[in-house]
Scaffold this motif. Structure first.
Motif, short mmCIF file in Angstrom:
data_model
loop_
_atom_site.label_atom_id
_atom_site.label_comp_id
_atom_site.label_asym_id
_atom_site.label_seq_id
_atom_site.Cartn_x
_atom_site.Cartn_y
_atom_site.Cartn_z
N LEU A 24 -29.49 -10.35 12.67
CA LEU A 24 -28.15 -10.10 13.18
C LEU A 24 -27.80 -11.19 14.17
CD1 LEU A 24 -26.27 -7.08 14.05
CD2 LEU A 24 -27.04 -8.28 16.07
N LYS A 25 -26.62 -11.76 14.03
CA LYS A 25 -26.10 -12.74 14.99
C LYS A 25 -24.82 -12.14 15.56
CE LYS A 25 -25.30 -16.72 17.02
NZ LYS A 25 -26.08 -17.23 18.11
N ARG A 26 -24.76 -12.03 16.89
CA ARG A 26 -23.60 -11.41 17.54
C ARG A 26 -23.06 -12.35 18.61
NH1 ARG A 26 -25.10 -5.91 19.69
NH2 ARG A 26 -24.74 -5.34 17.52
N GLU A 76 -19.96 -10.10 14.65
CA GLU A 76 -21.36 -10.25 14.25
C GLU A 76 -21.50 -10.47 12.76
OE1 GLU A 76 -23.32 -6.69 15.59
OE2 GLU A 76 -22.26 -5.42 14.19
#
Length: 136
Positions: free
Chosen positions: A91-93, A82
């Motif tokens: 947030l990028k997961r 992430e």
């Protein structure tokens, strides 16, 4: 007191939870307190490398797990990678499975230069790297 985006694991059943909204209560699962997963930064002595490596090539940003690619086997793999904005608002997961390449491309998702890169290994826990320290 918990903090936003902290991760906790139940050592009985294996549940992992993330704090979305901080509170003062203790996190309990299977009638026992959950263990906070502490971010680790240094894997120099380890055979498997876990610290996320962030690279920038123009508009492209990539997070790879380890200076040597991390194993992605059924028994030992990266659960997710992430990118977290400095203010923790974005947030990028990417969730991974055994056999997947342990990397995440960020071209379309992160329009901030500095972010924290984290990854979770199913055996060795939570690892973190700051993008502006490890970028190439």
């Amino acid at each position: 007191m918990t903090e936003k985006l902290e991760l906790y694991k139940c050592n009985v059943c294996g549940n992992i939870v993330e704090v979305i909204h901080p509170g003062v209560g203790q996190l309990i699962c299977c009638s026992v307190p959950m263990e906070q997963l502490i971010e680790q930064h240094n894997d120099a002595a380890a055979q498997e490398k876990h610290v996320p490596i962030v690279t920038f090539e123009g508009e492209n940003k990539t997070i790879r797990v380890g200076s040597i690619p991390h194993p992605m086997e059924k028994e030992h793999y990266i659960v997710f990678i992430e990118a977290i904005s400095p203010d923790k608002k974005y947030l990028k997961r990417k969730y991974l499975c055994p056999g997947d390449e342990p990397k995440m491309d960020l071209k379309q998702c992160c329009n901030y230069e500095n972010f924290t890169a984290r990854e979770l290994c199913n055996i060795h826990g939570l690892w973190v790297s700051d993008s502006n320290k490890d970028s190439q």
